[in-house]
Scaffold this motif. Structure first.
Motif, PDB file in Angstrom:
ATOM      1  N   VAL A 335       5.471   4.697  -2.654  1.00  0.00           N
ATOM      2  CA  VAL A 335       5.502   5.331  -1.329  1.00  0.00           C
ATOM      3  C   VAL A 335       4.376   6.364  -1.213  1.00  0.00           C
ATOM      4  O   VAL A 335       3.719   6.470  -0.175  1.00  0.00           O
ATOM      5  CB  VAL A 335       6.876   5.978  -1.073  1.00  0.00           C
ATOM      6  N   GLY A 336       4.151   7.122  -2.296  1.00  0.00           N
ATOM      7  CA  GLY A 336       3.069   8.099  -2.291  1.00  0.00           C
ATOM      8  C   GLY A 336       1.709   7.437  -2.110  1.00  0.00           C
ATOM      9  O   GLY A 336       0.853   7.937  -1.368  1.00  0.00           O
ATOM     10  N   ILE A 337       1.497   6.298  -2.783  1.00  0.00           N
ATOM     11  CA  ILE A 337       0.231   5.576  -2.641  1.00  0.00           C
ATOM     12  C   ILE A 337       0.055   5.070  -1.211  1.00  0.00           C
ATOM     13  O   ILE A 337      -1.019   5.201  -0.614  1.00  0.00           O
ATOM     14  CB  ILE A 337       0.182   4.402  -3.637  1.00  0.00           C
ATOM     15  N   THR A 338       1.121   4.505  -0.655  1.00  0.00           N
ATOM     16  CA  THR A 338       1.043   3.972   0.709  1.00  0.00           C
ATOM     17  C   THR A 338       0.738   5.067   1.720  1.00  0.00           C
ATOM     18  O   THR A 338      -0.147   4.923   2.577  1.00  0.00           O
ATOM     19  CB  THR A 338       2.365   3.273   1.077  1.00  0.00           C
ATOM     20  N   LEU A 341      -2.855   6.339   1.235  1.00  0.00           N
ATOM     21  CA  LEU A 341      -3.871   5.373   1.667  1.00  0.00           C
ATOM     22  C   LEU A 341      -3.998   5.336   3.184  1.00  0.00           C
ATOM     23  O   LEU A 341      -5.113   5.361   3.730  1.00  0.00           O
ATOM     24  CB  LEU A 341      -3.513   3.985   1.134  1.00  0.00           C
ATOM     25  N   ILE A 342      -2.857   5.288   3.883  1.00  0.00           N
ATOM     26  CA  ILE A 342      -2.905   5.264   5.346  1.00  0.00           C
ATOM     27  C   ILE A 342      -3.467   6.579   5.887  1.00  0.00           C
ATOM     28  O   ILE A 342      -4.181   6.601   6.898  1.00  0.00           O
ATOM     29  CB  ILE A 342      -1.506   4.973   5.918  1.00  0.00           C
ATOM     30  N   CYS A 343      -3.157   7.679   5.212  1.00  0.00           N
ATOM     31  CA  CYS A 343      -3.708   8.972   5.618  1.00  0.00           C
ATOM     32  C   CYS A 343      -5.230   8.975   5.516  1.00  0.00           C
ATOM     33  O   CYS A 343      -5.926   9.507   6.384  1.00  0.00           O
ATOM     34  CB  CYS A 343      -3.104  10.072   4.750  1.00  0.00           C
ATOM     35  N   VAL A 344      -5.755   8.363   4.461  1.00  0.00           N
ATOM     36  CA  VAL A 344      -7.207   8.246   4.297  1.00  0.00           C
ATOM     37  C   VAL A 344      -7.813   7.378   5.401  1.00  0.00           C
ATOM     38  O   VAL A 344      -8.863   7.705   5.972  1.00  0.00           O
ATOM     39  CB  VAL A 344      -7.537   7.674   2.906  1.00  0.00           C
ATOM     40  N   LEU A 462      -1.192  11.338  13.209  1.00  0.00           N
ATOM     41  CA  LEU A 462      -0.731  10.164  12.475  1.00  0.00           C
ATOM     42  C   LEU A 462      -1.061  10.285  10.985  1.00  0.00           C
ATOM     43  O   LEU A 462      -0.250   9.924  10.129  1.00  0.00           O
ATOM     44  CB  LEU A 462      -1.374   8.907  13.053  1.00  0.00           C
ATOM     45  N   GLY A 463      -2.247  10.807  10.686  1.00  0.00           N
ATOM     46  CA  GLY A 463      -2.592  11.032   9.283  1.00  0.00           C
ATOM     47  C   GLY A 463      -1.694  12.056   8.633  1.00  0.00           C
ATOM     48  O   GLY A 463      -1.251  11.887   7.491  1.00  0.00           O
ATOM     49  N   PHE A 548     -11.051  15.042   4.006  1.00  0.00           N
ATOM     50  CA  PHE A 548     -11.073  13.692   3.439  1.00  0.00           C
ATOM     51  C   PHE A 548     -11.084  13.737   1.916  1.00  0.00           C
ATOM     52  O   PHE A 548     -10.456  12.898   1.250  1.00  0.00           O
ATOM     53  CB  PHE A 548     -12.310  12.954   3.955  1.00  0.00           C
ATOM     54  N   PHE A 549     -11.773  14.702   1.347  1.00  0.00           N
ATOM     55  CA  PHE A 549     -11.810  14.853  -0.112  1.00  0.00           C
ATOM     56  C   PHE A 549     -10.415  15.110  -0.678  1.00  0.00           C
ATOM     57  O   PHE A 549     -10.014  14.511  -1.681  1.00  0.00           O
ATOM     58  CB  PHE A 549     -12.750  16.006  -0.475  1.00  0.00           C
ATOM     59  N   TYR A 550      -9.645  15.982  -0.033  1.00  0.00           N
ATOM     60  CA  TYR A 550      -8.291  16.274  -0.503  1.00  0.00           C
ATOM     61  C   TYR A 550      -7.366  15.068  -0.320  1.00  0.00           C
ATOM     62  O   TYR A 550      -6.469  14.834  -1.140  1.00  0.00           O
ATOM     63  CB  TYR A 550      -7.732  17.483   0.237  1.00  0.00           C
ATOM     64  N   LYS A 551      -7.557  14.302   0.739  1.00  0.00           N
ATOM     65  CA  LYS A 551      -6.751  13.099   0.933  1.00  0.00           C
ATOM     66  C   LYS A 551      -7.014  12.085  -0.177  1.00  0.00           C
ATOM     67  O   LYS A 551      -6.075  11.459  -0.697  1.00  0.00           O
ATOM     68  CB  LYS A 551      -7.059  12.472   2.294  1.00  0.00           C
TER      69      LYS A 551
END
Length: 601
Positions: A335-338, A341-344, A462-463, A548-551
């Motif tokens: 869930v964390g990866i998903t 990734l969508i946040c990025v 949304l991010g 973006f770097f932190y994401k």
């Protein structure tokens, strides 16, 4: 995190009971009806013995406390104008908001159960209210705000004017009053709730025979005498440690948990996510003001009505996924990866949603050398002051001038004292456009990208919502990744590390990045103060790039957690196939994964 947050952990642990404990308690001999009825009537008659009332008061207090910290961040750009601060300095002010939390959070979360918790929460809230009063104090002790009233008799200020400040101090007084009112009920709550007293008494009766996992102490006697358990037990945190003993033992517990790869990586993921949130909460209103030419109040209204509710929905969605699907550690990492990734993905379009800075005479923008020389010669004849700032806009070619004097204006239409939206300056003879005796309007030129404001907020929201989904799963990974005796302290260490590594440095880092995009600084008594104009393209790339770097850091950390957990599962399966035995820890992992699989099916 506030003091009341830190005290929630021990309180919840005291009020939770397992099913086996409840059955034992119900099997005990009940009191007679004649004895219980008067007690129940007394409890019902006392408002402050109700746990529902406590939850209501606590919710109101949290809301009031967030008003102060949220209002501080929403007023950053205004405070910069009022006192001539750079973004780095204002970011440092926002970072100091976390110093007190960082200093006390671990101690309060551990020792809070020994004191009168409601009164301690109330005292902490009173200190928060006092801090709110102190934040408004500079307005009353500093000199009155003087903006540059310098050409043609005066000017009028509106919320869209870059010199507009407004009653920034009033919000701190209102918030401090709200915190004070919500803190009063805490001084009337008892030290312990009646139900909590019964459970504590019950735990004292069964504690000699049962350990924390509900297993018999006789079954554990052999393992307790082993050298490894005895050595590890030296670093365990007992509930009766003194402050000196706690300070001595805390580094051992901290290092023990930091050596655990799951705990370390999940905390780093939260640090990256918190760094993104801290920078956005501090400077996103200012970014919207500069990039899309909106007022500070409208920028904060958009953030409060769209971005924050989206983050709340994301946190709730993450909690529902964990609860309904009974997610195990591996699926929590998935869930964390998903979410990461969508946040990025939602962060990529933000790099292109903007437009460059409009031309500013003698400061920024394309202009030929001949035009520049003619402009300088014209303004020298007008003897314009270099320190004055009363921006006007030539709407014909969207060129901005620092003052009507620099535009060579000699006339004015409208009364500045009548509160008009804009003032028109006439007979302007120093315009770069070459149009003689033209007119300009007061205020900065409007952005040509205003239509991108709502899409920008939508992508940001949304991010943020997808990033917030990782909140609850990361908590579950931490609680399942540390030892039982370290769980309550691990939560405190987690919040401490977030504040030391994220909430304190991130506003300063974002402030420095914003300052590097400045193209014109105001001069106050020979010292560089507030930034008047930014290169919008550079500002957007550096602010969004830092986010973006932190994401990406969050995504990488959750990916490593997933890889480690999958490797542990493979090693456990290989061990079962070789030895044919399953340890208690493996049973818990298997049962958790089995329940999650059944729920998904």
């Amino acid at each position: 995190m506030s003091t009341s947050h830190a005290l929630q952990g021990p309180a919840q642990q005291r009020t939770e009971m397992s099913d086996s404990e409840t059955e034992i308690k119900m099997s005990s001999k009940p009191e007679s009806k004649s004895q219980t009825e008067p007690v129940q009537k007394r409890l019902c008659s006392n408002l402050f013995l109700s746990i529902k009332v406590f939850v209501l008061c606590h919710s109101l207090l949290q809301l009031a406390q967030l008003m102060i910290s949220g209002y501080l961040k929403s007023s950053i750009s205004t405070i910069e104008k009022r006192f001539g601060l750079s973004s780095q300095t204002s970011g440092l002010l926002a970072a100091f908001n976390e110093v007190g939390n960082t200093t006390l959070i671990v101690f309060v979360s551990y020792f809070g159960s020994r004191v009168h918790r409601p009164r301690l929460i109330g005292l902490g809230a009173v200190l928060v209210a006092l801090a709110g009063l102190l934040m408004s104090l500079p307005h009353f002790i500093a000199e009155p705000y003087r903006f540059d009233h310098v050409d043609l008799g005066g000017t009028s200020l509106t919320p869209k004017d870059p010199r507009w400040v407004g009653a920034w101090w009033l919000g701190f007084l209102v918030s401090a009053g709200a915190v004070t009112l919500t803190a009063l009920p805490y001084f009337f709550f008892p030290r312990e709730m009646p139900k909590e007293k019964q459970e504590l008494s019950f735990r004292k009766h069964i504690s000699p025979s049962l350990d924390d996992n509900g297993e018999s102490s006789l079954n554990k006697q052999g393992t307790r005498n082993s050298p490894e358990k005895e050595k590890d037990g030296e670093a365990q945190i007992a509930p009766d440690l003194t402050v000196i003993q706690f300070i001595k033992i805390f580094p051992q517990v901290l290092l023990r948990n930091l050596r655990h790869p799951i705990f370390l990586l999940v905390v780093l993921a939260q640090v990256n996510m918190s760094s993104m949130v801290a920078g956005m909460a501090t400077f996103l209103p200012k970014f919207l003001e500069r990039q899309f030419s909106v007022t500070a109040s409208f920028a904060n209204l958009l953030i409060g009505s769209i971005s924050i509710p989206a983050a709340i929905v994301g946190i709730m969605t993450g909690g529902i996924l964990v609860h309904r699907l009974h997610l195990g550690p591996t699926r929590c990492a998935a869930v964390g990866i998903t979410g990461g990734l969508i946040c990025v993905v939602f962060g990529l379009p933000l790099f292109f949603m903007g437009c460059p800075t409009h031309p500013i005479a003698n400061v920024y923008g394309p202009s030929s050398l001949l035009e520049k020389e003619d402009f300088l010669n014209c303004t020298q004849k007008c003897s314009c002051s270099k320190s004055d700032f009363n921006p006007v806009c030539d709407t014909w070619n969207r060129t901005e001038y620092l003052t009507p004097c620099q535009a060579g204006c000699t006339g004015m239409k409208g009364d500045p004292g009548a509160g008009q939206v804009s003032i028109t300056y006439t007979n302007c003879r120093c315009l770069i456009s070459g149009v003689k005796d033209s007119s300009v309007t007061s205020g900065s030129c409007e952005s040509s990208c205003s239509h991108l404001l709502l899409p920008f907020i939508l992508f940001i929201s949304l991010g943020g919502a997808m990033g917030s989904i990782t909140h609850t799963p990361s908590f579950m990974l931490i609680l399942r990744g540390v030892k039982n005796e370290d769980k309550s302290l691990a939560v405190g260490m987690q919040f401490m590390l977030q504040r030391v590594l994220a909430w304190m440095p991130s506003p300063v880092i974002h402030g420095i990045a914003i300052d590097t995009a400045c193209v014109f600084w105001a001069d106050t008594c020979g010292t560089r103060s507030v930034c008047r104009y930014y290169d919008h393209t550079r500002l957007r790339h550096r602010f969004i790039g830092l986010q973006f770097f932190y994401k990406l850091g969050t995504l990488v950390c959750f990916t490593l957690v997933f890889i480690i957990l999958r490797q542990q599962e493979k090693e456990a399966a290989r061990s079962r196939s070789q030895h044919g035995s399953v340890s208690q820890e493996e049973k818990l992992i298997l049962s958790s994964e089995k329940r999650s699989g059944e729920s998904i099916v």
